[in-house]
Design a protein around this motif. Structure first.
Motif: not given
Length: 123
Positions: A2-11, A25-31, A65-68, A73-76
């Motif tokens: 569930w945590g993985f799905r939530a994190a993936r949806a957030k990214l 960085e500004a977009a990430a700071a808002g999440a 896209d999100p990379i696991r 999870l990461h966005l580059i």
């Protein structure tokens, strides 16, 4: 899971908000729970295998896209590209690089000497 799905949806929801590298960085700071960091310049061959393929396919200012990975999870984003050996380094660049290396070595030596001569008292 569930945590993985939530994190993936957030990214996945964060990705369209990132228009370019300057706004990342500004977009990430808002999440909440999302951390952004500048990785600096890197050769494609020096990247971890999970990041190498997406980084190679991305255009400048495009976000993956999100990379696991085992770390999460990461966005580059690719903020710029240079071809190796394309531009010749001029004399001033070489001189600045050598001066920077010398200053770094002097600073490390100075810090080492300070640590060696320090007296630590505990009460």
């Amino acid at each position: 899971i569930w945590g993985f799905r939530a994190a993936r949806a957030k990214l996945a929801a964060l990705k369209p908000q990132i228009k370019d590298c300057a706004g990342l960085e500004a977009a990430a700071a808002g999440a909440q729970g999302v951390v952004a960091g500048d990785l600096g310049e890197a050769e494609l061959d020096d990247l971890a295998p999970a990041f190498r393929d997406p980084a190679e396919k991305l255009q400048v200012n495009q976000v993956s896209d999100p990379i696991r990975t085992s770390a999460g999870l990461h966005l580059i984003a690719v903020c710029g590209r240079r071809t190796a050996g394309g531009a010749q380094t001029d004399k001033d660049q070489i001189e600045r690089r050598l001066r920077g290396q010398q200053l770094s070595m002097i600073a490390r030596r100075y810090m080492r000497d300070l640590r060696n001569s320090a007296t630590i008292e505990t009460k």
